[in-house]
Write an enzyme that holds these catalytic residues in place. Sequence first.
Site, PDB file in Angstrom:
ATOM      1  N   LYS A 148     -34.620 -16.159  73.243  1.00  0.00           N
ATOM      2  CA  LYS A 148     -35.869 -16.939  73.268  1.00  0.00           C
ATOM      3  C   LYS A 148     -36.582 -16.988  71.908  1.00  0.00           C
ATOM      4  O   LYS A 148     -37.026 -18.064  71.495  1.00  0.00           O
ATOM      5  CB  LYS A 148     -36.808 -16.377  74.350  1.00  0.00           C
ATOM      6  CG  LYS A 148     -37.981 -17.281  74.683  1.00  0.00           C
ATOM      7  CD  LYS A 148     -37.605 -18.513  75.484  1.00  0.00           C
ATOM      8  CE  LYS A 148     -37.486 -18.189  76.964  1.00  0.00           C
ATOM      9  NZ  LYS A 148     -36.897 -19.289  77.731  1.00  0.00           N
TER      10      LYS A 148
ATOM     11  N   CYS B 118     -36.664   3.165  30.226  1.00  0.00           N
ATOM     12  CA  CYS B 118     -37.948   2.605  29.829  1.00  0.00           C
ATOM     13  C   CYS B 118     -39.029   3.695  29.802  1.00  0.00           C
ATOM     14  O   CYS B 118     -39.038   4.514  28.890  1.00  0.00           O
ATOM     15  CB  CYS B 118     -38.297   1.423  30.739  1.00  0.00           C
ATOM     16  SG  CYS B 118     -39.409   0.251  29.939  1.00  0.00           S
ATOM     17  N   PHE B 119     -39.888   3.765  30.791  1.00  0.00           N
ATOM     18  CA  PHE B 119     -40.891   4.832  30.845  1.00  0.00           C
ATOM     19  C   PHE B 119     -40.191   6.200  30.808  1.00  0.00           C
ATOM     20  O   PHE B 119     -40.691   7.148  30.204  1.00  0.00           O
ATOM     21  CB  PHE B 119     -41.680   4.687  32.149  1.00  0.00           C
ATOM     22  CG  PHE B 119     -43.013   5.370  32.148  1.00  0.00           C
ATOM     23  CD1 PHE B 119     -43.993   5.008  31.241  1.00  0.00           C
ATOM     24  CD2 PHE B 119     -43.306   6.355  33.073  1.00  0.00           C
ATOM     25  CE1 PHE B 119     -45.238   5.622  31.248  1.00  0.00           C
ATOM     26  CE2 PHE B 119     -44.556   6.970  33.102  1.00  0.00           C
ATOM     27  CZ  PHE B 119     -45.519   6.610  32.185  1.00  0.00           C
TER      28      PHE B 119
ATOM     29  N   HIS C 138     -33.787  -2.111  30.615  1.00  0.00           N
ATOM     30  CA  HIS C 138     -33.432  -1.855  32.021  1.00  0.00           C
ATOM     31  C   HIS C 138     -31.972  -2.230  32.284  1.00  0.00           C
ATOM     32  O   HIS C 138     -31.686  -3.343  32.743  1.00  0.00           O
ATOM     33  CB  HIS C 138     -34.350  -2.662  32.939  1.00  0.00           C
ATOM     34  CG  HIS C 138     -35.748  -2.143  32.978  1.00  0.00           C
ATOM     35  ND1 HIS C 138     -36.137  -1.116  33.810  1.00  0.00           N
ATOM     36  CD2 HIS C 138     -36.840  -2.477  32.259  1.00  0.00           C
ATOM     37  CE1 HIS C 138     -37.415  -0.856  33.618  1.00  0.00           C
ATOM     38  NE2 HIS C 138     -37.861  -1.667  32.678  1.00  0.00           N
TER      39      HIS C 138
ATOM     40  N   GLU D 207     -30.081  -1.381  34.583  1.00  0.00           N
ATOM     41  CA  GLU D 207     -29.773  -1.569  36.008  1.00  0.00           C
ATOM     42  C   GLU D 207     -29.781  -3.043  36.404  1.00  0.00           C
ATOM     43  O   GLU D 207     -29.135  -3.438  37.374  1.00  0.00           O
ATOM     44  CB  GLU D 207     -30.743  -0.764  36.890  1.00  0.00           C
ATOM     45  CG  GLU D 207     -32.190  -1.260  36.958  1.00  0.00           C
ATOM     46  CD  GLU D 207     -33.089  -0.746  35.843  1.00  0.00           C
ATOM     47  OE1 GLU D 207     -32.559  -0.364  34.775  1.00  0.00           O
ATOM     48  OE2 GLU D 207     -34.326  -0.734  36.028  1.00  0.00           O
TER      49      GLU D 207
HETATM   50  N1  GLN Z   1     -45.375   1.575  31.037  1.00  0.00           N
HETATM   51  C1  GLN Z   1     -44.402   1.473  29.999  1.00  0.00           C
HETATM   52  C2  GLN Z   1     -44.647   0.295  29.078  1.00  0.00           C
HETATM   53  O1  GLN Z   1     -45.335  -0.636  29.438  1.00  0.00           O
HETATM   54  C3  GLN Z   1     -42.986   1.425  30.564  1.00  0.00           C
HETATM   55  C4  GLN Z   1     -42.700   0.189  31.336  1.00  0.00           C
HETATM   56  C5  GLN Z   1     -41.437   0.296  32.136  1.00  0.00           C
HETATM   57  O2  GLN Z   1     -40.956   1.379  32.415  1.00  0.00           O
HETATM   58  N2  GLN Z   1     -40.899  -0.819  32.555  1.00  0.00           N
HETATM   59  O3  GLN Z   1     -44.126   0.279  27.989  1.00  0.00           O
END
Ligand code: GLN
Length: 543
Positions: free
Chosen positions: A189, A381-382, A515, A517
Amino acid sequence: MKTRFIFITGGVVSSLGKGLASAALGALLQARGYSVRVRKLDPYLNIDPGTMSPTEHGEVFVTDDGAETDLDLGHYERFTGVAATKSDNVTTGRIYSEVLGKERRGDYLGGTVQVIPHVTDAIKKFVTADLNNEDFIICEIGGTVGDIESLPFLEAIRQLGNELGSSEAMFIHLTLVPYLQAAGELKTKPTQHSVKELQGVGIRPDMVVCRCDRPIPNSHRNKIGLFCNIMPNAVISALDVDTIYQVPINYHEDGLDTQVLNHFNIGSSKKPNLEPWRHIVRSIREPEGEVSIAVVGKYTDLPDAYKSLSEALSHGGIANNARVNLNWISSEIFENEDTLEILSDVHGILVPGGFGQRGSTGKMRAAQFARERLLPYFGICFGMQMAVIEAARSLAGITDAGSTEFGPCAEPLVGMMTEWHKGDSLVRRTGQDNIGGTMRLGAYPAELKNNSLIANIYGNTKIFERHRHRYEVNINYKKELEAAGLSFSGLSPDGLLPETIELIGHPWFIGVQFHPELKSKPFDPHPLFSSFIAAAIDQSRLV
Ligand code: GLN
């Protein structure tokens, strides 16, 4: 062959896997030798998901050309291998902002600007623009039929369906067929109602795909066919699966691609070779070994926030024939140092991308733990920025090392860049810019130091990876940190932006400002993830 358009809508509930269905259909058509491109129309008013919290919207997927897009575009890329571009994802917000921009410029010559035709025309233009003679464009419409905000998109694809005719356009509707425990029955349904809703806006689906937790008996297919005005063999089941890479196989077995070709009257000459998909599924289901990886981040109770990351880690597992068990750990628990010992059970630590000070101390502690215990460490990154600050404090004695992301700081190991090069042009940013779309976004080249661990992993010294960040490791500290053992192994071509770091004398301690990934695929695992998992396997043999 002329380009055919396949529109995919969803009904009953959200999260039925429309993105995966679109990606899997793309992969099946490719396996039959056709070229495809998969696009997504998102009905919300944000210009793009870049300003949304991951808890709201999951990961922001970044394309080579620097668009911040919906995470479904990651599925499309992983399944089809076709790199997405900014022409592949649009939101209502972007459409309206374009239309309103034109209105301000006077482009409508004094006319009244309306949803139909101006907004719908802008949507149609988006769907049909920037094509490359693909055989099929698969276009997913976000949201659920019946939502007020999807209406302009549905109207636009209805018009397109009418203009193109059924030989060039097709509508597939994904719904839910729930099993009711109390009745001991599958219920059709909700599907009937959802199709009625779609018909109410003038779209008659050519095929209905039913998400279900068990096979749909023929009697139910007949019933859905009857009520929805389609042949029973155009009712396809979408069974729950243990791995997403089984989805194309199941769809094929239930006739999805065959029916699509039938709809377009294309004789299916080539039987698709799905052996590569079966191989992936086998290696996920029957791995030879296993490792556990701690992912120390902020949105750890929401796996969608790290979608590409968890996929890339599983690709690293596929490359090494190992199951990768992920321990999602909120970095805030490491504010209390005693809890760090839970990391002694894992074979590798990954600190992913992130924003803001909350939880940053815990991330640095996780990096320190990996550094001191010689555990494989992967900072993305971070995660790279935190590892650099930690190394600056602990190895180079720069006790005030910090990031300007957290406020003014005496030793800005990580600071906001105000200028950088993209190709031949100079990009400038001030601290006061709009927050949306102002990061360093998209693919940039980097040059890796000969004979560094990372150059050996890539097998190359020139790489091209996707970025999404506002802050950078400060090149002015290079000498001091290198003297302390932290090598700046990869730099931007002008030598100003640190792109990768590695710790000399540690078996596997790598940070990357980009990144990786986002570019990993099941058939082509990213070398950094394959190598990280290989290092974790070596580590697992030690304990
Ligand atoms: N906050 C950090 C920056 O702006 C890392 C950003 C992130 O990990 N994508 O550079």
